[in-house]
Design a protein around this motif. Structure first.
Motif, PDB file in Angstrom:
ATOM      1  N   SER C 129      11.775  -1.605  -8.240  1.00  0.00           N
ATOM      2  CA  SER C 129      10.935  -2.390  -7.329  1.00  0.00           C
ATOM      3  C   SER C 129      11.526  -2.510  -5.934  1.00  0.00           C
ATOM      4  O   SER C 129      10.933  -3.103  -5.058  1.00  0.00           O
ATOM      5  CB  SER C 129      10.747  -3.792  -7.901  1.00  0.00           C
ATOM      6  N   ASN C 130      12.710  -1.963  -5.766  1.00  0.00           N
ATOM      7  CA  ASN C 130      13.466  -2.056  -4.513  1.00  0.00           C
ATOM      8  C   ASN C 130      13.907  -3.484  -4.184  1.00  0.00           C
ATOM      9  O   ASN C 130      14.338  -3.780  -3.079  1.00  0.00           O
ATOM     10  CB  ASN C 130      12.673  -1.485  -3.333  1.00  0.00           C
ATOM     11  N   GLU C 131      13.817  -4.360  -5.177  1.00  0.00           N
ATOM     12  CA  GLU C 131      14.215  -5.742  -4.927  1.00  0.00           C
ATOM     13  C   GLU C 131      15.708  -5.972  -5.110  1.00  0.00           C
ATOM     14  O   GLU C 131      16.206  -7.056  -4.809  1.00  0.00           O
ATOM     15  CB  GLU C 131      13.429  -6.687  -5.850  1.00  0.00           C
ATOM     16  N   THR C 132      16.444  -4.967  -5.617  1.00  0.00           N
ATOM     17  CA  THR C 132      17.878  -5.195  -5.803  1.00  0.00           C
ATOM     18  C   THR C 132      18.689  -4.787  -4.569  1.00  0.00           C
ATOM     19  O   THR C 132      19.913  -4.922  -4.564  1.00  0.00           O
ATOM     20  CB  THR C 132      18.433  -4.437  -7.045  1.00  0.00           C
ATOM     21  N   SER C 133      18.010  -4.315  -3.518  1.00  0.00           N
ATOM     22  CA  SER C 133      18.732  -3.919  -2.302  1.00  0.00           C
ATOM     23  C   SER C 133      19.427  -5.116  -1.660  1.00  0.00           C
ATOM     24  O   SER C 133      18.843  -6.191  -1.535  1.00  0.00           O
ATOM     25  CB  SER C 133      17.765  -3.306  -1.293  1.00  0.00           C
ATOM     26  N   TYR C 134      20.668  -4.894  -1.244  1.00  0.00           N
ATOM     27  CA  TYR C 134      21.399  -5.946  -0.524  1.00  0.00           C
ATOM     28  C   TYR C 134      20.742  -6.198   0.831  1.00  0.00           C
ATOM     29  O   TYR C 134      20.880  -7.273   1.413  1.00  0.00           O
ATOM     30  CB  TYR C 134      22.860  -5.509  -0.340  1.00  0.00           C
ATOM     31  N   PHE C 135      19.996  -5.218   1.314  1.00  0.00           N
ATOM     32  CA  PHE C 135      19.394  -5.319   2.644  1.00  0.00           C
ATOM     33  C   PHE C 135      17.951  -5.815   2.580  1.00  0.00           C
ATOM     34  O   PHE C 135      17.167  -5.587   3.497  1.00  0.00           O
ATOM     35  CB  PHE C 135      19.506  -3.966   3.356  1.00  0.00           C
ATOM     36  N   GLY C 136      17.612  -6.462   1.485  1.00  0.00           N
ATOM     37  CA  GLY C 136      16.286  -7.061   1.338  1.00  0.00           C
ATOM     38  C   GLY C 136      15.294  -6.103   0.732  1.00  0.00           C
ATOM     39  O   GLY C 136      15.446  -4.884   0.812  1.00  0.00           O
ATOM     40  N   GLY C 137      14.287  -6.665   0.120  1.00  0.00           N
ATOM     41  CA  GLY C 137      13.285  -5.845  -0.544  1.00  0.00           C
ATOM     42  C   GLY C 137      12.442  -5.085   0.462  1.00  0.00           C
ATOM     43  O   GLY C 137      12.394  -5.428   1.650  1.00  0.00           O
ATOM     44  N   VAL C 138      11.806  -4.036  -0.029  1.00  0.00           N
ATOM     45  CA  VAL C 138      10.863  -3.266   0.790  1.00  0.00           C
ATOM     46  C   VAL C 138       9.461  -3.726   0.385  1.00  0.00           C
ATOM     47  O   VAL C 138       9.209  -4.014  -0.781  1.00  0.00           O
ATOM     48  CB  VAL C 138      11.027  -1.757   0.534  1.00  0.00           C
ATOM     49  N   LYS C 139       8.541  -3.793   1.356  1.00  0.00           N
ATOM     50  CA  LYS C 139       7.174  -4.219   1.050  1.00  0.00           C
ATOM     51  C   LYS C 139       6.286  -2.994   0.882  1.00  0.00           C
ATOM     52  O   LYS C 139       6.445  -1.994   1.581  1.00  0.00           O
ATOM     53  CB  LYS C 139       6.631  -5.099   2.188  1.00  0.00           C
ATOM     54  N   ASN C 140       5.357  -3.109  -0.030  1.00  0.00           N
ATOM     55  CA  ASN C 140       4.411  -2.017  -0.230  1.00  0.00           C
ATOM     56  C   ASN C 140       3.405  -2.018   0.926  1.00  0.00           C
ATOM     57  O   ASN C 140       2.720  -3.026   1.150  1.00  0.00           O
ATOM     58  CB  ASN C 140       3.679  -2.209  -1.569  1.00  0.00           C
ATOM     59  N   PRO C 141       3.290  -0.923   1.654  1.00  0.00           N
ATOM     60  CA  PRO C 141       2.388  -0.915   2.827  1.00  0.00           C
ATOM     61  C   PRO C 141       0.919  -1.178   2.458  1.00  0.00           C
ATOM     62  O   PRO C 141       0.136  -1.579   3.318  1.00  0.00           O
ATOM     63  CB  PRO C 141       2.552   0.502   3.386  1.00  0.00           C
ATOM     64  N   TRP C 142       0.541  -0.980   1.208  1.00  0.00           N
ATOM     65  CA  TRP C 142      -0.843  -1.226   0.783  1.00  0.00           C
ATOM     66  C   TRP C 142      -1.093  -2.705   0.555  1.00  0.00           C
ATOM     67  O   TRP C 142      -2.221  -3.176   0.596  1.00  0.00           O
ATOM     68  CB  TRP C 142      -1.170  -0.438  -0.496  1.00  0.00           C
ATOM     69  N   ASP C 143      -0.034  -3.445   0.299  1.00  0.00           N
ATOM     70  CA  ASP C 143      -0.133  -4.893   0.108  1.00  0.00           C
ATOM     71  C   ASP C 143       1.282  -5.440   0.193  1.00  0.00           C
ATOM     72  O   ASP C 143       2.089  -5.271  -0.736  1.00  0.00           O
ATOM     73  CB  ASP C 143      -0.755  -5.199  -1.271  1.00  0.00           C
ATOM     74  N   VAL C 144       1.583  -6.083   1.289  1.00  0.00           N
ATOM     75  CA  VAL C 144       2.965  -6.493   1.544  1.00  0.00           C
ATOM     76  C   VAL C 144       3.462  -7.597   0.607  1.00  0.00           C
ATOM     77  O   VAL C 144       4.644  -7.937   0.623  1.00  0.00           O
ATOM     78  CB  VAL C 144       3.192  -6.914   3.024  1.00  0.00           C
ATOM     79  N   ASP C 145       2.581  -8.130  -0.223  1.00  0.00           N
ATOM     80  CA  ASP C 145       3.048  -9.077  -1.233  1.00  0.00           C
ATOM     81  C   ASP C 145       3.541  -8.351  -2.485  1.00  0.00           C
ATOM     82  O   ASP C 145       3.985  -8.980  -3.437  1.00  0.00           O
ATOM     83  CB  ASP C 145       1.910 -10.032  -1.636  1.00  0.00           C
ATOM     84  N   ARG C 146       3.394  -7.050  -2.453  1.00  0.00           N
ATOM     85  CA  ARG C 146       3.759  -6.264  -3.641  1.00  0.00           C
ATOM     86  C   ARG C 146       4.931  -5.320  -3.348  1.00  0.00           C
ATOM     87  O   ARG C 146       5.218  -5.004  -2.190  1.00  0.00           O
ATOM     88  CB  ARG C 146       2.547  -5.460  -4.129  1.00  0.00           C
ATOM     89  N   VAL C 147       5.521  -4.881  -4.429  1.00  0.00           N
ATOM     90  CA  VAL C 147       6.692  -3.996  -4.299  1.00  0.00           C
ATOM     91  C   VAL C 147       6.227  -2.546  -4.130  1.00  0.00           C
ATOM     92  O   VAL C 147       5.127  -2.197  -4.549  1.00  0.00           O
ATOM     93  CB  VAL C 147       7.622  -4.116  -5.527  1.00  0.00           C
ATOM     94  N   PRO C 148       7.088  -1.729  -3.529  1.00  0.00           N
ATOM     95  CA  PRO C 148       6.734  -0.314  -3.361  1.00  0.00           C
ATOM     96  C   PRO C 148       7.164   0.531  -4.567  1.00  0.00           C
ATOM     97  O   PRO C 148       6.928   1.738  -4.590  1.00  0.00           O
ATOM     98  CB  PRO C 148       7.560   0.080  -2.139  1.00  0.00           C
ATOM     99  N   GLY C 149       7.805  -0.117  -5.532  1.00  0.00           N
ATOM    100  CA  GLY C 149       8.444   0.642  -6.604  1.00  0.00           C
ATOM    101  C   GLY C 149       9.860   0.988  -6.183  1.00  0.00           C
ATOM    102  O   GLY C 149      10.289   0.676  -5.063  1.00  0.00           O
TER     103      GLY C 149
END
Lengths: 481, 95, 494
Positions: C129-149
């Protein structure tokens, strides 16, 4: 109670390669710290190992030399532990499937003064390829250790024996034999000061006549045969005393302190190790084919055992002489070269083991540094063979050659050592001697055989050692009639 | 094979990762969940199956024994936490 | 222009309608505008990128242009790039400036492509989900409340939001294909051994494989021409003849370009666990393939469900060892305070690694530890073989396998972070491919509506036999000739 010591050795031999086992960094000894520590040596993120062909060939050579099984397929594993000199946090080694399997080495154990040397077969359990760690430099800075990774990744062949040895003497004889063998086949430079040949010795004791092995302690990193002897003797005594005092032996890794002559357990290794071995996914199985083995075999020198047999068969040397001459490859090569240059084999053997060896020992030189080359020695021996000089004169010539005074013939000429073989000249000398020593002649004639030898001596003296002794003998006998 | 707090401490020590008392409980809980997932494997009979380490059945390629690396100590040590005289510095190593 | 294919961009550059510097600047401007909201990049270095663009313009002017010369490519921050900060999404490498280039980076440099920046990712590629990045999560461009995978979430978002012309990713258990599905673009994980792993920070060495992430199959083919190839520095790199991955694309036109192609649908991929909306999109895509001439056969991958437990033994085991080098001695994070060597290790690693990475190191350490090795590691390697054999059997009846790349569309940020096991199930359809070492691809196949009524992309996974990448790209390309899912862009980013 009678005790028996049981000893097994693990020897780390540094393989003679230009580069490290898994990278193209140089293995030259003595470079400034970390100047030979490439990105693979310091384990930067993302780097990968690629196996050195030469290291594999060294392992195959060793396997062939000890008549061992060489695995068609062997596997590299990771041995995981943290230590500052181990940059990846794991050592790449071989665990379940080593490249070299069971083999054997026959040793000659010099026994006490009153008994003769005896022969013993030491079984090799396995030999595997692995990488060396770096070095910790203590107190480089106050309270800190410095890490030099130049050595990290240097190829090693770890050679493991069965617990076959029963005395420090046997262990040292094995270590010396192995040390000579790895140099003989050209896989290790044998330099113990530089750490090219390091022994870990497993020592345990048990009541004589029992089967069950005692708890062993491992003496780490012995880099001299003298220390090995001392360490094993101390450790054996310590274990026996501990047990006799009602104590128990704890399995441990110990270090030998040459200053005190004692062993002591290492602090850092006391923690129970769990190395979590698993096959290294960065490396594929190592395949060794029959063709690989044939190719390597073709590059190998004749092994000591084969050479001994040849010396006995071809040169009619005694088994003892053959064994002595094959104690090191350099000596054997020197001897063979002398014979090939035209010298008599038996005579060459006597000179190499005698005069040459004595001079080398006296001057603490190895045969490679001998001022008299094999070809020069052969030239000298030829002058004995063609009766130009006597054996005694040859010794003087040899001294001259050793001191760099010139060629054989030049020295013979300069020292006037040419042997007199002219019958007339010798007869003239004999006549003079017989006249001057009538008393001796009378003694001889009255049956005292000893007097004959005395007369020969007088003749030789009169000829200033130049007369051919065999001729003197013969002519004197005739003239005394 | 149920995990306990001692296991967590033992593996944390092996892995050289400090886990505080409070973290240990949470870690135990999460790791137990993952191990529960892994346990599904135990139902499979794998008798006689050769373990698969690599997806391709190939053997190790060997490198010629030629020096290809040059000294880059200065560059490599420019990113090191502590060095002196070309050595990497660490707290005293006790043998 | 931002929606142009790599081929079109190449034409624009070659015909001097635009320079590489201009192209790079336009992307940098888009990044300045949109990256703060999406967080696709960890490191942007305009000066470095523009210097490469300038050099590319010189090459082009001299007539030395190759397919990707002057084209701005985003690089996943798992690839070491000399002089660039290379973090792998971790605090451990927050200040690590790589002193050397990964093979993949050198390959792009060699053709004169522009490194546009280093993209965000799950820490050490551990996450979906890219949420484990130390530099913050990435937002899915289709819906920024969602993860990009994840783990290649930054590259995924950058491609989807058109913040690069194309990007690189790595895939250990689905890290290219799952984000490709969730962000609606084309991503290919090649056969293990086709792209050198040298300089790619290792997660699970026997599974890691780099691949292209781009808008279309055609773009991926051009990227593969640069990325694939033998590298003697990686022992697992396969020495094979060089291929042109674009060679079959031109033939994918006409009435039934895929006539005779046998598509296998594994029944296990359409069983429990698959979201109904996703299933519908996949079925529609399969129907489209029938129209292109393909035949559909049912196949079975009976051990697929075991791929997750096997993966969560093997990947953490390898990772626990691979990540031992991060000890604070030669580079990377070192704790500020410690009393001795042991404490330096324990604190540096506790501080430098995030929670998920630590969990995986601990699990990996556990399964390799004395007494557990056979029950876990060895058993997992045995089942790995069963999983690989399933594919061998399936490919007796079909040429390619198709199915979903992910069980659902993009999920909400934070939805699965508290339950690692739920997160791991995201990789149900992708992991087996890594275990077998096969190539797998995800192409945009349509959209499902989110509960808020937003369109969320769905990816169709195409799994090929070993070294069948060119054919898979052809198959993807044929579909992209008759559909336009791959051309669609998230609202507000056109």
């Amino acid at each position: 109670m009678q005790w028996e010591v049981v000893i097994g050795l693990e020897t780390h031999t540094q393989l003679k390669t230009n580069t490290k086992i898994f990278s193209g960094a140089s293995t030259t000894y003595g470079a400034a710290p970390n100047t030979q520590a490439c990105e693979v040596s310091i384990a930067l993120p993302g780097v990968l190992p690629v196996l050195n062909k030469q290291a594999v060939e060294c392992a195959i050579k060793f396997g062939l030399a000890i008549d061992a099984e060489i695995a068609q397929r062997s596997v590299f594993s990771r041995k995981n532990y943290f230590y500052p000199d181990l940059p990846k946090g794991y050592q790449i080694s071989q665990f379940e499937l080593p490249v070299v399997g069971k083999g054997k080495i026959t040793i000659q154990v010099p026994a006490g003064k009153s008994t003769e040397a005896y022969e013993k077969v030491i079984h090799i359990t396995r030999a595997h390829l692995e990488e060396d760690a770096g070095k910790s430099v203590h107190d480089a800075v106050d309270g800190m250790s410095g890490i030099d990774l130049n050595r990290a990744g240097t190829p090693l062949l770890e050679i493991v024996t069965e617990p076959d040895m029963r005395s420090a003497a046997e262990a040292v004889a094995y270590a010396k034999k192995l040390h000579e063998l790895v140099q003989w086949i050209g896989i290790c430079d044998g330099n113990m000061q530089e750490g090219s040949f390091r022994c870990d010795v497993n020592v345990s004791v048990r009541p004589k006549g029992t089967e069950k092995l005692g708890t062993r302690r491992e003496i780490k990193n012995l880099n001299s045969f003298k220390f090995m002897q001392q360490a094993i003797e101390y450790e054996t005594q310590w274990q026996i005393e501990t047990l006799e005092d009602g104590g128990t032996i704890q399995q441990a890794t110990v270090l030998f302190n040459p200053d005190t002559g004692e062993t002591r357990a290492m602090r850092s290794k006391e923690e129970a190790n769990d190395y979590r071995y698993f096959p290294d996914p960065d490396l594929l199985p190592l395949a060794v084919t029959e063709e690989d083995k044939s190719r390597v075999r073709a590059e190998m020198p004749e092994l000591p055992q084969a050479l001994q047999a040849r010396f006995v068969g071809e040169y009619q040397l005694s088994a003892y002489d053959a064994s002595t001459l094959t104690a090191s490859k350099a000596v054997a090569d020197y001897f063979v070269e002398t014979v090939q240059a035209g010298a008599d084999a038996k005579q060459s053997a006597n000179w190499v083991m005698g005069a040459v060896s004595a001079k080398l020992n006296a001057e603490e030189k190895t045969i490679a540094d001998s001022p008299v080359t094999a070809t020069q020695l052969a030239a000298l021996l030829k002058r004995i063979g063609d009766n130009t000089i006597s054996n005694n004169a040859a010794k003087q010539v040899f001294e001259g050659m050793w001191a760099g005074e010139g060629t054989v013939d030049a020295i013979i000429e300069a020292k006037g050592l040419k042997q007199v073989s002219d019958t007339g000249a010798i007869e003239a000398i004999i006549k003079e001697v017989l006249t001057a020593n009538q008393a001796m002649v009378d003694e001889y004639k009255s049956g005292k055989e000893k007097a004959f030898n005395a007369l020969v001596g007088q003749c030789m003296k009169a000829s200033k050692g130049k007369a051919n002794p065999a001729q003197v003998n013969e002519l004197l006998k005739n003239m005394l009639g | 094979m149920a995990l306990n707090l001692d296991d967590i401490k033992r593996i944390a020590m092996l892995a050289r990762i400090e886990v505080s008392e409070s973290e240990a409980q949470e870690t135990l809980h999460k790791l137990s969940g993952i191990l529960g997932l892994i346990e599904q494997m135990q139902a499979v009979d794998t008798t006689g199956i050769t373990p698969m380490s690599h997806s391709q059945d190939v053997t190790q390629r060997l490198r010629e024994d030629v020096v290809t690396k040059t000294n880059q100590r200065e560059l490599f040590q420019s990113i090191a936490p502590a060095t002196q005289d070309g050595l990497y510095l660490v707290p005293k190593v006790i043998e | 222009m931002i929606n142009s294919s790599l081929k079109q961009l190449g034409h624009l550059l070659a015909s001097k309608q635009i320079s590489s510097v201009e192209l790079t600047q336009s992307y940098l401007q888009r990044m300045a505008q949109h990256n703060p909201g999406i967080n696709a990049y960890i490191t942007i270095d305009e000066e470095k990128s523009l210097a490469q663009a300038k050099a590319a313009d010189v090459s082009i002017a001299a007539g030395n242009a190759q397919a990707l010369t002057g084209i701005p490519i985003a690089q996943k921050d798992i690839f070491c790039a000399k002089g660039w900060r290379t973090t792998c999404g971790s605090k451990m490498l927050e200040t690590f400036i790589s002193p050397y280039d990964a093979h993949v980076i050198s390959q792009f440099d060699a053709v004169g492509a522009v490194n546009l920046g280093k993209t965000n990712m799950d820490e050490f590629a551990m996450g979906s989900s890219n949420e484990t990045s130390y530099f913050g999560g990435v937002k899915n461009p289709w819906d920024v409340d969602r993860v990009p995978g994840g783990s290649s979430g930054g590259s995924a978002a950058a491609v989807a939001a058109r913040l690069c012309a194309a990007a690189t990713g790595t895939d250990t258990g689905g890290s290219i294909r799952q984000p490709a599905s969730l962000c609606g673009f084309t991503g290919l994980k090649p056969t293990y051994g086709l792209v050198s792993r040298y300089g790619m920070i290792a997660f699970a060495s026997s599974l890691d494989q780099a691949g292209p992430m781009a808008k279309s199959a055609e773009d991926c083919a051009l990227m593969m021409n640069v990325m694939a190839g033998f590298d003697e520095r990686d022992s697992t790199s396969l020495n094979r003849p060089v291929e042109d991955y674009t060679r079959g694309l031109a033939a994918m036109t006409g009435d039934q370009p895929l006539k005779g192609l046998r598509i296998g649908l594994p029944k296990e991929y359409f069983a429990e666990g698959l979201n109904a909306d996703v299933a519908k999109v996949i079925e529609t895509a399969i129907a489209e393939y029938k129209k292109l001439g393909a035949d559909i056969v049912e196949v079975s991958l009976p051990n697929n469900n075991l791929s997750i437990p096997v993966y969560y033994v093997l990947a953490p085991a390898e990772a626990s060892s691979n990540l031992s080098r991060f000890d604070g001695v030669r580079y990377g994070h070192r704790a500020a305070e410690y009393n001795d060597l042991l404490e330096m290790y324990m604190k540096s690693r506790a501080e430098g690694f995030g929670a998920e990475v630590k969990r995986r190191i601990l699990i990996g350490t556990y399964v390799l530890s004395a007494g557990y090795y056979d029950a876990y590691y060895l058993k997992a390697q045995q089942i790995r073989r069963l999983i690989a054999q399933d594919f061998v059997e399936a490919f007796k009846y079909c040429d390619v396998i198709m199915g979903p790349a992910a069980p659902s569309t993009a999920f909400k940020v934070g939805e699965k972070t508290s339950d690692p096991v739920a997160m791991y199930l995201e990789d149900l359809y992708t992991i087996a491919v890594n275990l077998a070492g096969l190539p797998g691809m995800s192409i945009p196949a349509g959209f499902a509506q989110s509960s808020e009524g937003k369109p969320l992309p769905v990816g169709l996974q195409i799994i090929g036999n070993y070294f069948d990448e060119a054919r898979m790209l052809d198959i993807g390309h044929a579909y992209q000739q008759v559909t336009d899912w791959h051309q669609q862009m998230p609202a507000g980013l056109e």
